[in-house]
Design a protein around this motif. Structure first.
Motif, PDB file in Angstrom:
ATOM      1  N   GLN A  25      29.415  34.623  22.328  1.00  0.00           N
ATOM      2  CA  GLN A  25      29.579  33.178  22.266  1.00  0.00           C
ATOM      3  C   GLN A  25      30.178  32.728  23.583  1.00  0.00           C
ATOM      4  OE1 GLN A  25      32.348  31.763  19.318  1.00  0.00           O
ATOM      5  NE2 GLN A  25      31.864  29.639  19.694  1.00  0.00           N
ATOM      6  N   GLU A  26      29.741  31.603  24.081  1.00  0.00           N
ATOM      7  CA  GLU A  26      30.311  31.065  25.305  1.00  0.00           C
ATOM      8  C   GLU A  26      30.812  29.662  25.031  1.00  0.00           C
ATOM      9  OE1 GLU A  26      28.801  30.042  29.768  1.00  0.00           O
ATOM     10  OE2 GLU A  26      28.249  31.985  28.920  1.00  0.00           O
ATOM     11  N   ILE A  27      32.045  29.403  25.441  1.00  0.00           N
ATOM     12  CA  ILE A  27      32.647  28.078  25.301  1.00  0.00           C
ATOM     13  C   ILE A  27      32.911  27.555  26.696  1.00  0.00           C
ATOM     14  CG2 ILE A  27      34.615  26.766  24.450  1.00  0.00           C
ATOM     15  CD1 ILE A  27      34.966  28.918  22.279  1.00  0.00           C
ATOM     16  N   SER A  32      37.352  18.712  31.941  1.00  0.00           N
ATOM     17  CA  SER A  32      38.223  17.843  31.143  1.00  0.00           C
ATOM     18  C   SER A  32      38.760  18.524  29.893  1.00  0.00           C
ATOM     19  CB  SER A  32      37.466  16.578  30.737  1.00  0.00           C
ATOM     20  OG  SER A  32      36.339  16.921  29.948  1.00  0.00           O
ATOM     21  N   GLY A  33      38.305  19.746  29.601  1.00  0.00           N
ATOM     22  CA  GLY A  33      38.760  20.452  28.416  1.00  0.00           C
ATOM     23  C   GLY A  33      40.102  21.132  28.620  1.00  0.00           C
ATOM     24  N   VAL A  34      40.646  21.591  27.525  1.00  0.00           N
ATOM     25  CA  VAL A  34      41.963  22.236  27.522  1.00  0.00           C
ATOM     26  C   VAL A  34      41.835  23.622  26.917  1.00  0.00           C
ATOM     27  CG1 VAL A  34      44.291  22.108  26.543  1.00  0.00           C
ATOM     28  CG2 VAL A  34      43.166  20.026  27.310  1.00  0.00           C
ATOM     29  N   LEU A  35      42.538  24.577  27.502  1.00  0.00           N
ATOM     30  CA  LEU A  35      42.648  25.913  26.930  1.00  0.00           C
ATOM     31  C   LEU A  35      44.017  26.002  26.279  1.00  0.00           C
ATOM     32  CD1 LEU A  35      41.674  28.813  26.513  1.00  0.00           C
ATOM     33  CD2 LEU A  35      42.678  29.355  28.731  1.00  0.00           C
ATOM     34  N   LEU A  36      44.028  26.149  24.969  1.00  0.00           N
ATOM     35  CA  LEU A  36      45.277  26.200  24.218  1.00  0.00           C
ATOM     36  C   LEU A  36      45.524  27.636  23.772  1.00  0.00           C
ATOM     37  CD1 LEU A  36      47.599  24.599  22.926  1.00  0.00           C
ATOM     38  CD2 LEU A  36      46.126  24.255  20.951  1.00  0.00           C
ATOM     39  N   LEU A  37      46.652  28.210  24.191  1.00  0.00           N
ATOM     40  CA  LEU A  37      47.035  29.570  23.809  1.00  0.00           C
ATOM     41  C   LEU A  37      48.126  29.482  22.743  1.00  0.00           C
ATOM     42  CD1 LEU A  37      47.294  31.027  27.408  1.00  0.00           C
ATOM     43  CD2 LEU A  37      45.389  31.263  25.817  1.00  0.00           C
ATOM     44  N   GLN A  53      36.016  20.288  19.768  1.00  0.00           N
ATOM     45  CA  GLN A  53      35.448  19.348  20.729  1.00  0.00           C
ATOM     46  C   GLN A  53      35.226  20.064  22.057  1.00  0.00           C
ATOM     47  OE1 GLN A  53      38.075  15.995  20.671  1.00  0.00           O
ATOM     48  NE2 GLN A  53      37.526  15.443  18.603  1.00  0.00           N
ATOM     49  N   ASN A  54      35.860  19.626  23.117  1.00  0.00           N
ATOM     50  CA  ASN A  54      35.661  20.212  24.444  1.00  0.00           C
ATOM     51  C   ASN A  54      36.789  21.189  24.794  1.00  0.00           C
ATOM     52  OD1 ASN A  54      34.134  20.444  26.803  1.00  0.00           O
ATOM     53  ND2 ASN A  54      35.438  19.012  27.890  1.00  0.00           N
ATOM     54  N   ASN A  55      37.516  21.664  23.803  1.00  0.00           N
ATOM     55  CA  ASN A  55      38.683  22.515  24.024  1.00  0.00           C
ATOM     56  C   ASN A  55      38.456  23.905  23.436  1.00  0.00           C
ATOM     57  OD1 ASN A  55      40.078  20.216  25.084  1.00  0.00           O
ATOM     58  ND2 ASN A  55      40.409  19.560  22.981  1.00  0.00           N
TER      59      ASN A  55
END
Length: 78
Positions: A25-27, A32-37, A53-55
């Motif tokens: 899978q590729e995201i 404008s997206g956010v990477l949330l850890l 969405q875009n995150n």
């Protein structure tokens, strides 16, 4: 920071973060997206990746053993 999470399962490859999972899978979060850890005591040793969405959200378990007495109030709560 990424390489310190779970070295055998998440790492940098050029300009991408690669997470080893049993499926492809590729995201793409774009500019404008956010990477949330999100670290979790409850998911260890698992590593979850999801998209909202875009995150991109990476929920990872700690790879170090934490003393059971470190969180006595949580232990009683659950």
């Amino acid at each position: 920071m990424i390489t310190a999470l779970q070295r055998d399962r998440i790492f940098w490859n050029n300009n991408k973060i690669v997470v080893t999972k049993p499926f492809n899978q590729e995201i793409d979060i774009g500019n404008s997206g956010v990477l949330l850890l999100i670290p979790s005591l409850f998911t260890w040793p698992h590593l979850f990746v999801s998209q909202s969405q875009n995150n991109a959200i990476i929920n990872y378990g700690f790879d170090k053993v934490i003393s059971q007495t470190a969180f006595p109030s949580l232990e009683r709560f659950f």
